[in-house]
Enzyme design. Sequence first.
Site, PDB file in Angstrom:
ATOM      1  N   CYS A 124      -0.259 -64.699  18.724  1.00  0.00           N
ATOM      2  CA  CYS A 124       0.911 -64.448  19.574  1.00  0.00           C
ATOM      3  C   CYS A 124       0.592 -63.520  20.748  1.00  0.00           C
ATOM      4  O   CYS A 124       1.381 -63.407  21.687  1.00  0.00           O
ATOM      5  CB  CYS A 124       2.058 -63.886  18.746  1.00  0.00           C
ATOM      6  SG  CYS A 124       2.518 -64.978  17.399  1.00  0.00           S
ATOM      7  N   HIS A 266       6.848 -60.146  23.270  1.00  0.00           N
ATOM      8  CA  HIS A 266       6.733 -61.317  22.396  1.00  0.00           C
ATOM      9  C   HIS A 266       8.052 -61.421  21.633  1.00  0.00           C
ATOM     10  O   HIS A 266       8.539 -60.437  21.086  1.00  0.00           O
ATOM     11  CB  HIS A 266       5.551 -61.119  21.453  1.00  0.00           C
ATOM     12  CG  HIS A 266       5.465 -62.157  20.394  1.00  0.00           C
ATOM     13  ND1 HIS A 266       5.702 -63.493  20.644  1.00  0.00           N
ATOM     14  CD2 HIS A 266       5.188 -62.075  19.067  1.00  0.00           C
ATOM     15  CE1 HIS A 266       5.574 -64.171  19.524  1.00  0.00           C
ATOM     16  NE2 HIS A 266       5.266 -63.335  18.549  1.00  0.00           N
ATOM     17  N   ASN A 296      10.431 -67.808  17.559  1.00  0.00           N
ATOM     18  CA  ASN A 296       9.103 -67.277  17.874  1.00  0.00           C
ATOM     19  C   ASN A 296       8.183 -68.440  18.250  1.00  0.00           C
ATOM     20  O   ASN A 296       7.829 -69.249  17.397  1.00  0.00           O
ATOM     21  CB  ASN A 296       8.578 -66.543  16.627  1.00  0.00           C
ATOM     22  CG  ASN A 296       7.180 -65.976  16.817  1.00  0.00           C
ATOM     23  OD1 ASN A 296       6.480 -66.329  17.759  1.00  0.00           O
ATOM     24  ND2 ASN A 296       6.773 -65.109  15.901  1.00  0.00           N
TER      25      ASN A 296
HETATM   26  C1  LIG Z   1      10.511 -62.388   7.938  1.00  0.00           C
HETATM   27  C2  LIG Z   1      11.648 -61.395   8.168  1.00  0.00           C
HETATM   28  C3  LIG Z   1      12.750 -62.023   8.995  1.00  0.00           C
HETATM   29  C4  LIG Z   1      12.223 -61.034   6.809  1.00  0.00           C
HETATM   30  O1  LIG Z   1      13.257 -60.101   6.972  1.00  0.00           O
HETATM   31  P1  LIG Z   1      13.338 -58.844   6.004  1.00  0.00           P
HETATM   32  O2  LIG Z   1      14.557 -58.119   6.373  1.00  0.00           O
HETATM   33  O3  LIG Z   1      12.022 -58.137   6.079  1.00  0.00           O
HETATM   34  O4  LIG Z   1      13.559 -59.551   4.623  1.00  0.00           O
HETATM   35  P2  LIG Z   1      12.689 -59.418   3.290  1.00  0.00           P
HETATM   36  O5  LIG Z   1      11.366 -60.067   3.466  1.00  0.00           O
HETATM   37  O6  LIG Z   1      12.732 -57.980   2.899  1.00  0.00           O
HETATM   38  O7  LIG Z   1      13.561 -60.266   2.311  1.00  0.00           O
HETATM   39  C5  LIG Z   1      14.851 -59.857   1.883  1.00  0.00           C
HETATM   40  C6  LIG Z   1      15.420 -60.902   0.951  1.00  0.00           C
HETATM   41  O8  LIG Z   1      15.792 -62.074   1.702  1.00  0.00           O
HETATM   42  C7  LIG Z   1      15.181 -63.213   1.114  1.00  0.00           C
HETATM   43  N1  LIG Z   1      14.882 -64.178   2.173  1.00  0.00           N
HETATM   44  C8  LIG Z   1      13.729 -64.345   2.852  1.00  0.00           C
HETATM   45  N2  LIG Z   1      13.860 -65.333   3.743  1.00  0.00           N
HETATM   46  C9  LIG Z   1      15.113 -65.786   3.643  1.00  0.00           C
HETATM   47  C10 LIG Z   1      15.841 -66.785   4.310  1.00  0.00           C
HETATM   48  N3  LIG Z   1      15.307 -67.545   5.273  1.00  0.00           N
HETATM   49  N4  LIG Z   1      17.127 -66.979   3.950  1.00  0.00           N
HETATM   50  C11 LIG Z   1      17.706 -66.239   2.983  1.00  0.00           C
HETATM   51  N5  LIG Z   1      17.058 -65.281   2.323  1.00  0.00           N
HETATM   52  C12 LIG Z   1      15.786 -65.057   2.634  1.00  0.00           C
HETATM   53  C13 LIG Z   1      13.948 -62.718   0.430  1.00  0.00           C
HETATM   54  O9  LIG Z   1      13.569 -63.598  -0.589  1.00  0.00           O
HETATM   55  C14 LIG Z   1      14.406 -61.383  -0.101  1.00  0.00           C
HETATM   56  O10 LIG Z   1      15.117 -61.590  -1.290  1.00  0.00           O
HETATM   57  P3  LIG Z   1      14.949 -60.563  -2.515  1.00  0.00           P
HETATM   58  O11 LIG Z   1      15.455 -59.262  -1.979  1.00  0.00           O
HETATM   59  O12 LIG Z   1      15.815 -61.178  -3.552  1.00  0.00           O
HETATM   60  O13 LIG Z   1      13.495 -60.567  -2.835  1.00  0.00           O
HETATM   61  C15 LIG Z   1      11.128 -60.114   8.863  1.00  0.00           C
HETATM   62  O14 LIG Z   1      10.318 -59.375   7.991  1.00  0.00           O
HETATM   63  C16 LIG Z   1      10.367 -60.428  10.119  1.00  0.00           C
HETATM   64  O15 LIG Z   1      10.897 -60.931  11.070  1.00  0.00           O
HETATM   65  N6  LIG Z   1       9.057 -60.073  10.167  1.00  0.00           N
HETATM   66  C17 LIG Z   1       8.217 -60.384  11.287  1.00  0.00           C
HETATM   67  C18 LIG Z   1       7.686 -61.758  11.072  1.00  0.00           C
HETATM   68  C19 LIG Z   1       7.147 -62.448  12.290  1.00  0.00           C
HETATM   69  O16 LIG Z   1       7.834 -62.681  13.246  1.00  0.00           O
HETATM   70  N7  LIG Z   1       5.862 -62.841  12.250  1.00  0.00           N
HETATM   71  C20 LIG Z   1       5.184 -63.456  13.307  1.00  0.00           C
HETATM   72  C21 LIG Z   1       4.655 -62.328  14.148  1.00  0.00           C
HETATM   73  S1  LIG Z   1       3.737 -62.816  15.495  1.00  0.00           S
END
Ligand SMILES: CC(C)(COP(=O)(O)OP(=O)(O)OC[C@H]1O[C@@H](n2cnc3c(N)ncnc32)[C@H](O)[C@@H]1OP(=O)(O)O)[C@@H](O)C(=O)NCCC(=O)NCCS
Length: 339
Positions: A124, A266, A296
């Site tokens: 990215c 980004h 993204n």
């Molecule tokens: C991926 C992302 C959205 C997850 O959000 P978060 O607030 O960190 O959520 P978590 O990973 O802590 O998950 C929280 C809960 O939601 C759940 N969950 C994950 N994806 C889900 C979805 N699409 N829909 C519903 N629930 C979801 C998880 O299973 C977790 O459940 P649990 O608490 O029972 O285990 C976030 O971490 C993020 O955006 N990270 C950056 C990722 C990215 O953009 N990467 C590319 C970079 S170049």
Amino acid sequence: MASAVFQGPGRMKRAVFAGTGSYLPARRMTNADLERMVDTSDAWIVQRTGIRERRIAAPGEATSDLALPAARAALADASLAAEDLDAIIVATMLGDRLVPATAARIQADLGARRAAAFDLNAACTGFIYALAAGAAGIKSGLFRNALVIGSECNSRMVDWTDRNTCILFGDGAGAAVLAAADGAGGSDILAFELGCDGAKADLIAVEAGGTRLPTTPETAAAGRHFLTMNGREVFKFAVNSICRMLTDLCARNGIALNDIALCVPHQVNYRVIEACCERVPLPLDRFYLNIDRCGNTSAASIPIALDEAVRAGRLARGDLLCLLGFGAGMTWGSALVRW
Ligand SMILES: CC(C)(COP(=O)(O)OP(=O)(O)OC[C@H]1O[C@@H](n2cnc3c(N)ncnc32)[C@H](O)[C@@H]1OP(=O)(O)O)[C@@H](O)C(=O)NCCC(=O)NCCS
């Protein structure tokens, strides 16, 4: 972590933005569409990421097919012909084919007969790395005009049964033409920072298909060609990288945060940008965001957002613009531009 820092222009030529362009595939995939595919909800996706829809390439539409209209728009904006190009650099995580480079196909399709053409993978952060490569070529006198593209078909790499990743990504392409400028004027690239912490290489990865784990029926059956990610760690990395790059950029260039008219980050997650605004601090309206419409798009996200910001009149002559990228590697990169 240490970074490579480039301060310009010194005695070298200046590299200026001569034009920008972007392209999004026609198909919109909404959160409601995703609700029918995995166990998720529109409310969860909007609240956790800010994403409402993303564009998905049509079957048969490849990375170069997205890149071409973006490239043509950038060339038209720069009032340059393809034959004026000395280099085409394509930042992408997944090209049309493993070999040859996607840039070679684009060179042929554009008719850029004189141009060197190569791909670059810094995930990215790829567009910032490619911009630095193009600008370095221009500053050194190797190129006069360079076409820098970020193009991604993320939908081909995403596991559409994995709700942790599939909700985040979209497809698209953005491009910029860089040109050598001898006198004053033009949107001058003043400085770059590029960095990588390879010890974090496993945070975002596609395991199979390379030399470490070549493609076999077993790797395909086990879904090891899909992108995997540690979302929480990437989230922290993103916030830390953006905040530190912004602060360092200001310190190195003798500017105040408030002097920056616009940041084009980004487009990773609305909450990442919100967290950065609070911590740095900088008002949210100093960031151009299209994450709600595009998701993204990896290496394409910064050039798409930049082109949209230009078309929307968000940049005036002389404004200080900051491009901020981070991604798999883990890589990061920033560029400071006097628009
Ligand atoms: C991926 C992302 C959205 C997850 O959000 P978060 O607030 O960190 O959520 P978590 O990973 O802590 O998950 C929280 C809960 O939601 C759940 N969950 C994950 N994806 C889900 C979805 N699409 N829909 C519903 N629930 C979801 C998880 O299973 C977790 O459940 P649990 O608490 O029972 O285990 C976030 O971490 C993020 O955006 N990270 C950056 C990722 C990215 O953009 N990467 C590319 C970079 S170049």
